[in-house]
Design a protein around this motif. Structure first.
Motif, mmCIF file in Angstrom:
data_model
loop_
_atom_site.group_PDB
_atom_site.id
_atom_site.type_symbol
_atom_site.label_atom_id
_atom_site.label_comp_id
_atom_site.label_asym_id
_atom_site.label_seq_id
_atom_site.Cartn_x
_atom_site.Cartn_y
_atom_site.Cartn_z
ATOM 1 N N PHE A 458 59.505 42.825 66.683
ATOM 2 C CA PHE A 458 59.512 43.465 65.362
ATOM 3 C C PHE A 458 58.748 44.782 65.353
ATOM 4 O O PHE A 458 58.528 45.360 64.288
ATOM 5 N N SER A 463 64.401 47.199 65.666
ATOM 6 C CA SER A 463 64.060 46.105 64.744
ATOM 7 C C SER A 463 64.125 46.537 63.283
ATOM 8 O O SER A 463 64.132 45.687 62.397
ATOM 9 N N PHE A 486 59.670 37.541 60.487
ATOM 10 C CA PHE A 486 58.684 38.547 60.877
ATOM 11 C C PHE A 486 57.262 37.977 60.746
ATOM 12 O O PHE A 486 56.975 37.180 59.843
#
Length: 564
Positions: A458, A463, A486
């Motif tokens: 992430f 991402s 996340f």
């Protein structure tokens, strides 16, 4: 060639100056040039300029100066930012690229033909081709320099000032390589092909058998052209030093992808209005075809050979070189431009006919400039709307952004894919849109490098891109996956930019602090609220598939394939 006739209006200096200035018009209004990758690059420039001043930047990013063939704007922005500020400095640098490209095109045409042929005006809109819209600014700057340098190479060769040319092009070739390797390579191809024709034309004519004719007509010119172009070779040493470094990543792959190569040609003007953009490509190919059949028009041997060299490179070039995508696509506009510039009227062509062609060519150029100006103004308005969120973002915060994307590769791109980079540039906030490829650029991401693979995935591009469903052959996550998975302890804010539709229950633990149009929202992460259970979230799937819970193992598999 120049036959001593009076200059026509399209061949005068004032007209060349006007066309050059006109190329800057689309970029005058936008505060930030709306090029896809540019906001992300601007975030990197801010880190470059203030890395030592803010300790949290060193916790998130690793920035080290090194010698590489991709530093054009990165170096220019240092003095420009001191004089004008970062955003205006970047704008001025980018604004200068299309005019320099146009000036280079016209200079090349002037040197090869003696006078600028009317047909050369059709090549000018290619200064705003798809690679430029994509925001490959170091590449575009190097190609602008390469076009100007090729014009100088041709002029010095025409004047017979070969020693001066050798002296000048030793540093010129190195500077263009430093701007971007692609420009240096293109200059080498163009210079060699032009020198080959020059050597062929000045070779002594001798009586002899076919072997002697073959040697004097072909072998000797190739050898002498290579000798003359050795002044462009020193950057090879810099290239080897760069790519042999221990901390260099990036693979080269996807050779001979014919579908993609044909698509890049059709999309050379890709911007906003598909029919207009494709019709514009048709105009260029109609001109190239007509030049073959029209008895009043011919191709220059010099630039025709250059265009054929570029075509051969385009065919052989893979899609990804050293981890840099769209390598072959970048060459297309310049390949076509050189082919257009090679066209000229034959001696005896009626002046009225040339004037009509010039009017049509300038009208084509003006129409493309007007359309690009309008398109950039619309993109700029969308930037202004989305960037209102940054007024509510604290300086130095850790921001996770999700920008809506689709699987359908629409002709009109939102240009918002790297807008999160402006949070880094303006607010010095962490953003997850930065590229992280050692040896490819000066900055890499190190945030969460000690965390598990899922958390690390992430932290960098791509991402920031989210979709409604899982797209084939892409690393992009569905927005539902992204919101659930996340790492909430790693980020302070979440910025949704025109996301696909998602279940509002996924906003659990996210407190909105700003809402814009089309679903754009800035959230503050509330870690006291438990996030939804990944195993219970239902993903939107294509209509021919049944909805099913997220398999977390599959998510980990996808992330294991993502570049780190």
């Amino acid at each position: 060639m120049d036959r001593g006739e009076a200059l026509r209006w399209w061949q005068t200096r004032w007209f060349v100056a006007f066309c050059t200035i006109l190329a800057a018009v689309p970029l005058i209004w936008p505060d930030v040039p709306p090029l896809v990758d540019l906001p992300g690059h601007m975030g990197r420039y801010r880190v470059q300029l203030e890395y030592a001043q803010h300790p949290w930047l060193a916790e998130w990013y690793d920035f080290k100066w090194s010698l590489m063939g991709n530093l054009g704007v990165d170096l220019l922005v240092i003095p420009f930012a001191k004089i004008f500020g970062l955003e205006l400095g970047v704008k001025l640098i980018v604004l200068s690229i299309p005019p320099m490209t146009v000036a280079g095109f016209l200079w090349i045409a002037r040197e090869v033909h003696g006078r600028i042929p009317a047909t050369a005006l059709f090549a000018l809109p290619l200064a705003y081709a798809f690679p430029f819209h994509f925001g490959f600014v170091n590449f575009a700057l190097s190609m602008a320099f390469a076009m100007l340098a090729f014009g100088l190479w041709l002029r010095l060769g025409r004047l017979g000032k070969l020693t001066l040319r050798a002296i000048l092009f030793l540093p010129i070739s190195a500077l263009i390589w430093l701007t971007h390797t692609f420009g240096w390579g293109t200059l080498g191809l163009l210079a060699f092909s032009a020198e080959l024709i020059r050597q062929h034309d000045i070779r002594p004519r001798r009586e002899g058998g076919w072997r002697q004719d073959f040697v004097t007509a072909w072998i000797v010119p190739w050898f002498k052209a290579g000798i003359q172009c050795l002044v462009l070779a020193p950057p090879v040493v810099l290239m080897l030093a760069w790519r042999s470094g221990g901390n260099v990543s990036g693979q080269t792959f996807d050779w001979f992808n014919w579908m993609a190569k044909s698509r890049w040609v059709v999309q050379v003007f890709r911007d906003r209005w598909q029919l207009f953009d494709i019709a514009s490509v048709g105009v260029l190919f109609l001109l190239l075809f007509k030049a073959v059949r029209d008895p009043n028009i011919q191709y220059s041997r010099n630039l025709t050979l250059s265009a054929l060299f570029l075509l051969a490179v385009y065919i052989l070039l893979p899609r990804v070189v050293f981890g840099s995508a769209y390598a072959d696509m970048r060459l297309v506009p310049f390949m076509i431009a050189i082919a257009i510039l090679s066209i000229r009227p034959k001696p005896g062509m009626p002046i009225v006919g040339a004037a009509v062609v010039a009017i049509l060519g300038f009208g084509f150029y003006g129409a493309r400039i007007a359309a690009t100006t309008a398109s950039f103004a619309i993109y700029d308005a969308s930037y202004d709307r989305e960037l209102q969120a940054l007024k509510h973002l604290p300086t130095g915060s850790r921001l996770l952004s999700f920008v809506g994307e689709t699987c359908y590769n629409e002709w009109t791109m939102t240009r918002l894919q790297h807008v999160p980079g402006l949070a880094l540039e303006r607010n010095l906030s962490y953003t997850n849109d930065q590229w992280s490829m050692a040896g490819g650029q000066l900055m890499t991401v190190k945030y969460l490098q000690d965390r598990d693979r899922l958390a690390r995935s992430f932290t960098h591009d791509p991402s920031e891109l989210v979709t409604d469903v899982k797209c084939p052959r892409e690393y992009w996550r569905p927005v539902a996956r992204a919101l659930v998975l996340f790492p909430r302890d790693a980020f302070d804010y979440v910025w949704l930019i025109r996301p696909p539709h998602y279940d509002k229950e996924l906003e659990a633990g996210l407190t909105p602090v700003w809402r814009g149009g089309e679903g754009s929202t800035l959230f503050r992460v509330d870690r006291r609220v438990e996030r939804p259970d990944p195993g219970e979230v239902m993903l939107p799937m294509p209509v021919w598939e049944r909805q099913m819970p997220i398999p977390t193992e599959y998510e980990q598999l996808v992330n294991s394939m993502a570049p780190q």
